[in-house]
Design a protein around this motif. Structure first.
Motif, short mmCIF file in Angstrom:
data_model
loop_
_atom_site.label_atom_id
_atom_site.label_comp_id
_atom_site.label_asym_id
_atom_site.label_seq_id
_atom_site.Cartn_x
_atom_site.Cartn_y
_atom_site.Cartn_z
N THR A 50 69.76 47.42 48.65
CA THR A 50 68.37 47.61 48.24
C THR A 50 68.30 48.40 46.93
O THR A 50 67.53 48.05 46.02
CB THR A 50 67.60 48.34 49.34
N VAL B 255 60.84 52.22 49.15
CA VAL B 255 61.42 50.88 49.35
C VAL B 255 62.92 50.98 49.64
O VAL B 255 63.44 50.33 50.56
CB VAL B 255 61.15 50.00 48.11
N VAL C 274 62.91 50.15 53.70
CA VAL C 274 63.15 48.77 54.12
C VAL C 274 64.38 48.66 55.03
O VAL C 274 64.32 48.04 56.10
CB VAL C 274 63.27 47.84 52.89
N VAL D 157 63.48 49.98 58.48
CA VAL D 157 62.64 49.06 59.25
C VAL D 157 63.50 47.95 59.86
O VAL D 157 63.35 47.58 61.04
CB VAL D 157 61.54 48.47 58.36
N ILE D 158 64.42 47.40 59.08
CA ILE D 158 65.27 46.31 59.57
C ILE D 158 66.14 46.77 60.74
O ILE D 158 66.21 46.12 61.79
CB ILE D 158 66.13 45.75 58.43
N THR E 223 70.04 39.54 58.94
CA THR E 223 69.88 40.88 58.36
C THR E 223 71.01 41.28 57.42
O THR E 223 70.89 42.30 56.73
CB THR E 223 69.78 41.93 59.48
#
Length: 1040
Positions: A795, A826, A830, A833-834, A876
């Motif tokens: 990310t 972010v 992120v 969250v995953i 993922t």
């Protein structure tokens, strides 16, 4: 030929539950078996005294020939201990097996007893010691919380508490051939342990046996009891058999064939006491007796056979529902040995009085099998038969009676087999290739009709001595030479055969034969099946399992076929999941009697256990011995064992807490499977972790590497990750220590990226160590954290690309408030969250795996905690990484074009050379993680080379970050010299660069996010962009 009707056992209990009982038959010569009944019973001891103790309804002894009341009101002289117990209290009481009772050198055995403890003390059930031996050859004891079994001086411990003041059935079995020891409690196996092959293979014969207390034998041969561990409680139904019996057989009422529950076999210091709870209803009995033929006046010539006389005698005194099945008598003898209690031999007159017989004409031995209907308590049947056979029976001026001291009435499991020797003379024409097989097939077709007869020990001899026979040592049939023969079928022909319930077993045999033909002379280990043949074989085996009843024999044949394929050089990898699913269905669908069954084949072992949810105390399965190409030796313990067993290859324990997951109320219907694979070909498709190591390519290609390449890539991965971790730490320390270096956006993004990469590398290095702990929760946390840092790393690589796009391409009016704060939300949010979604959907998606393919653990068999679910992995990890890389590559191309245009617009005198451009490209490649894209191109002949390149570049990504963004950055070097160097190498803090940075830091916050170097023609801006830390000019520094 023999008729065999197994008995119908039923223990008289309050909680009686029906369990199938097996039938047993002999196997000699030609045998005729009878119909088979399937009795069902279970042990329990909850009936209070005074409650009815009869099984079924109605009287077992009709009034026409003497009712049950007659037996109960008379004083029986039967020495049977059935329905009686031995009470062991504080006063001394020794029960010792008589020396004249023969205990042979058994190679296998079973011991059963009923046991009730009254106090929480250490106790002894029984102890058997070999002659002259000091250690316990065989024994059972325990304490309040455990049981202890002895065998050849070795102790086995079982964590199990026997409730006080309750009867428990405790059985111990041992097989020297199978090298295993089993311990059953109340009909359930709680311990199955391997026995070391170095221990004796036979029990010491004619030793000393005591109940309720241990003992020693002094030099004079006198037995001395030990104190301190005496049983304070009761013992009943102690029996020993000369073979290893199953759980169903142990629960039967059959008496022991080595030691029986008979008073005549014991020396005792306290008398047994009756107990109505200890009742066992049974239907088949064996009577052994010495019978006497007496006369009153003159000798009488026998006009009927002794068998006929005996049958008439027994049928006249037994109730109508009883049937005499078989009678075996010896030839009459003139020499009769009367027992010590000869006064018991009486004559019964019409009025019922008795007179002593003074002489006998003849005597004979007799063995009779009697079927009692309905099944009746053993002690009552024994008392009744003893009473009736002690009376005189008159037959054609003959009088018969039995010696009570030589009368034995035992409950047995099966009727005897009757054999006939048949001699047949045959003539054959032609030149048959296998005449013996033809004759045997013909005989079996003619005689084995409706399973009423079995042909055994078939011997075929030829007058010309051309056929193989045991008596012919001159001429024999040679082994057939099949080299010139072509098989009529091959594996591809199996596609033309439909699998049905009738031919399923034949098809399995056919598959095995065809595989043996396919492997030919090369042998199983060198043979190889083609991909199409493998598909055909597996498809047919699946159909067999789906449509037929999988018996243990059929399941064993299928497992052996799978073992042969795995041992061979056949590539089973494409069918790995199908084969694993097939073996699982074999265990789920297998129909077997009893509580467990195990199947072993070369390098494979399976155990299926039917678990009673209400009595589940855990399960432990282990492999005690394993060699490639040989059947593994396994053991099962019906309890949870947290400590590892010594001398075991593999062990798995299930805790008792699992009973909460069993279906409520489904007794004996929950099946647990254990599977052991000594060959790892089925697991070579396992994923590896995609960190900064050479593992992601194996996820994509799914093709195993050679052992040598795996070892080299492993070393590269660990060394590279270790080196990167060190230099990432140095990079973070540098930027965190020097405040002037982290004032601009690129530096702050670089710090976050370095933190993510450092966490990824450190977690990878520690994963194998953390996964070695026996904690499932720790493994899940480790795998989830590793997954999080991997996603965070990619990310932040993507955010680096986004920042470059804003800075170099979209240069007009791009104001973003709280710029870095949003990037952090972010970059770290992120991935969180995953990972949280994965844990919420299925936390078991993370787990422990043994790496076989790529270079994850340093040793190929070390565990590794990572994603185990294919769907989560591809969504993922693979899809996420691919999306980031595609975006980064696109922005990378756009940035290169932008830099090229900027360079074109500069004066030619200020341009830099190709080496400077190469450095800029390399810096961007490292920062955007573009080297990870090599994984998606690792195919074909160049796969191994690309894997090495992938491993080197990605494991050293942290090192390259240090080189390009610390070592080669002028402002970082100046800070090092200002704060870390001494003497002439030290720079003053009042340099032009330092002042310019300080002034730039005071600029107001509301700045546009674009690069000042766009308006500048200084070629240093190109260098700054290539560093991706892009030192934006003083007008661009912005405080957060």
């Amino acid at each position: 030929m023999s008729m065999g009707i197994p008995p119908s056992p039923s223990y008289i209990t309050r909680d009686a539950e029906e369990v199938p009982h097996p039938t047993i038959s002999g196997s000699v010569n030609t045998r005729l078996p009878g119909p088979c009944l399937a009795p069902r019973h279970t042990w329990s001891s909850q009936i209070p005294s005074g409650e009815p103790a009869w099984f079924g309804s109605g009287s077992a002894f009709p009034d026409t020939r003497g009712g049950i009341g007659e037996v109960l009101t008379s004083v029986s002289s039967s020495p049977s201990l059935w329905g009686k117990k031995v009470v062991f209290s504080a006063r001394p009481c020794v029960w010792q097996l008589k020396p004249e009772v023969v205990v042979p050198a058994l190679e296998e055995l079973s011991v059963c007893m009923l046991l009730r403890r009254n106090l929480q003390t250490e106790w002894t059930g029984f102890v058997y010691k070999a002659p002259g031996g000091s250690h316990i050859e065989l024994g059972l004891g325990g304490s309040s919380a455990e049981l202890v079994a002895w065998l050849f001086g070795v102790k086995w411990h079982l964590k199990k508490e026997l409730q006080l003041n309750e009867w428990h059935s405790v059985c111990l079995t041992w097989s020297g051939r199978a090298q295993r020891l089993r311990l059953y409690i109340n009909g359930t196996s709680h311990l199955e342990a391997p026995v070391n092959s170095t221990l004796p293979q036979r029990l010491g014969q004619n030793g000393t046996l005591t109940l309720g207390v241990s003992h020693n034998v002094d030099v004079n041969g006198k037995l001395q009891t030990e104190t301190g561990k005496n049983l304070l409680g009761d013992i009943g139904l102690f029996r020993i058999w000369a073979r290893e019996r199953s759980a169903e057989e142990l629960g039967s009422c059959a008496d022991g064939d080595v030691v029986s529950w008979d008073l005549r076999q014991w020396d005792y210091g306290c008398s047994p006491e009756p107990d109505n709870i200890l009742q066992c209803a049974w239907s088949l009995y064996k009577i052994k007796m010495q019978a006497f033929i007496a006369r009153f006046t003159k000798p009488v010539k026998l006009t009927a056979s002794l068998e006929e006389i005996t049958r008439n005698w027994l049928e006249s005194i037994f109730p109508d529902l009883w049937s005499v099945r078989y009678i075996f008598v010896s030839s009459p003898s003139q020499t009769c040995h009367v027992g010590n209690n000869s006064a018991a031999l009486h004559t019964e007159h019409a009025q019922g009085s008795r007179a002593l017989m003074n002489f006998f004409d003849k005597c004979f031995s007799c063995e009779v099998y009697v079927n009692v209907t309905p099944a009746t308590d053993v002690d009552k049947v024994q008392s009744y038969i003893t009473e009736k056979l002690s009376l005189i029976f008159s037959y054609n001026l003959l009088n018969l009676t039995a010696d009570p001291n030589r009368l034995s009435i035992q409950p047995v499991e099966v009727n005897p087999d009757v054999f006939f020797r048949v001699n047949v003379t045959l003539s054959m024409t032609g030149t048959p290739r296998k005449p013996k097989d033809i004759i045997e097939k013909w005989l079996r077709e003619k005689l084995e009709v409706n399973s009423t007869m079995v042909v055994l020990n078939l011997k075929i001899m030829d007058d010309s001595s051309k056929l193989d026979s045991d008596s012919d040592t001159v001429t024999r049939w040679a082994d057939p030479d099949m080299t010139a023969c072509k098989p009529l079928l091959d594996i591809s022909d199996l596609d033309k055969i439909n699998v049905t319930t009738d031919n399923a077993a034949e098809i399995v045999d056919m598959i095995r034969d065809l595989i043996n033909v396919e492997f030919g002379s090369t042998g199983t280990s060198e043979g190889e099946l083609s991909a199409s043949h493998l598909d055909t074989v597996v498809e047919k085996l699946e159909k067999v399992v789906d449509i037929s009843t999988v018996t243990p024999a059929l399941g064993t044949d299928i497992v052996k076929i799978i073992a042969d394929i795995l041992i061979s050089k056949s590539d089973i990898t494409p069918l790995a999941n199908i084969v694993l699913n097939l073996t699982e269905r074999i265990g789920d669908n297998m129909d077997f009697r009893g509580e467990s069954v195990s199947i072993t084949a070369p390098s494979l072992a399976f155990s299926m256990i039917n678990v009673d949810p209400g009595e589940f105390n855990g399960l432990t399965f282990g492999v005690s011995s394993f060699s490639s190409g040989l059947d593994p030796k396994i053991f099962i313990n019906r309890s949870f064992v947290s400590d590892s067993f010594p001398d075991t290859v593999a062990t798995i324990s299930l805790p008792s807490a699992l009973h909460g997951f069993f279906s409520p109320g489904a007794r004996n219907r929950t099946r647990v499977q254990f599977q052991f694979y000594g060959i790892q070909d089925l697991f070579k498709v396992g994923r590896e972790v995609g960190t900064a190591v050479a593992v992601t390519p194996s996820d994509v290609t799914r093709t195993p590497l050679s052992d040598e390449d795996s070892r080299i890539l492993t070393v590269i991965s660990y060394l590279g990750c270790g080196l990167s971790s060190i230099f990432l730490g140095v990079t973070l320390l540098t930027y965190m220590a020097f405040e002037k270096l982290r004032r601009d956006y690129p530096s702050k993004i670089l710090i976050n990226l370095s933190v993510a990469l450092l966490g990824l590398n450190m977690l990878f290095l520690l994963d194998s160590w953390l996964s070695s702990f026996p904690s499932y929760g720790l493994c899940i946390v480790t795998a989830a954290t590793l997954h999080y840092f991997m996603l965070a790393s990619f990310t932040w690589m993507g955010l680096e690309a986004v920042h470059m796009y804003f800075a170099l391409v979209k240069v007009f009016n791009v104001y973003v408030p709280s710029y870095i704060l949003k990037f952090c939300a972010v970059g770290w949010g992120v991935p969180l969250v995953i990972v949280s979604l994965v844990l919420a959907i299925d936390k078991d998606a993370y787990g422990n795996a043994v790496s076989e393919d790529a270079a994850v653990p340093l040793q190929a068999n070390e565990p590794f905690c990572w994603l185990q679910n294919d769907i989560f992995f591809y969504v993922t990890v693979v899809a996420f990484v691919l999306l980031i890389l595609l975006c980064n590559i696109s922005i990378f191309i756009v940035v290169l074009i932008q830099i090229r245009q900027m360079r074109t617009n500069k004066p030619s005198g200020k341009s830099h050379g190709s080496l400077h451009d190469l450095r800029a490209v390399a810096s961007l490649t490292v920062l955007l993680g573009l080297t990870w894209s090599i994984a998606f191109f690792a195919w074909g002949p160049g796969r191994v080379v690309l894997l090495y390149l992938f491993s080197i570049l990605n494991t050293l990504q942290g090192f390259f970050v240090f080189v390009f963004h610390c070592l080669m950055k002028e402002n970082v070097r100046k800070q090092w010299r200002v704060h870390l160097c001494c003497g002439r190498f030290r720079l003053s803090d009042n340099t032009d660069w330092s002042r310019s940075v300080t002034l730039g830091g005071r600029c107001k916050q509301n700045q546009l996010v674009h690069s000042a170097f766009i308006g500048s023609v200084d070629t240093s801006s190109i260098r700054k962009v290539s560093d991706s830390s892009t030192e934006s000019g003083p007008s661009h520094h912005q405080r957060e």
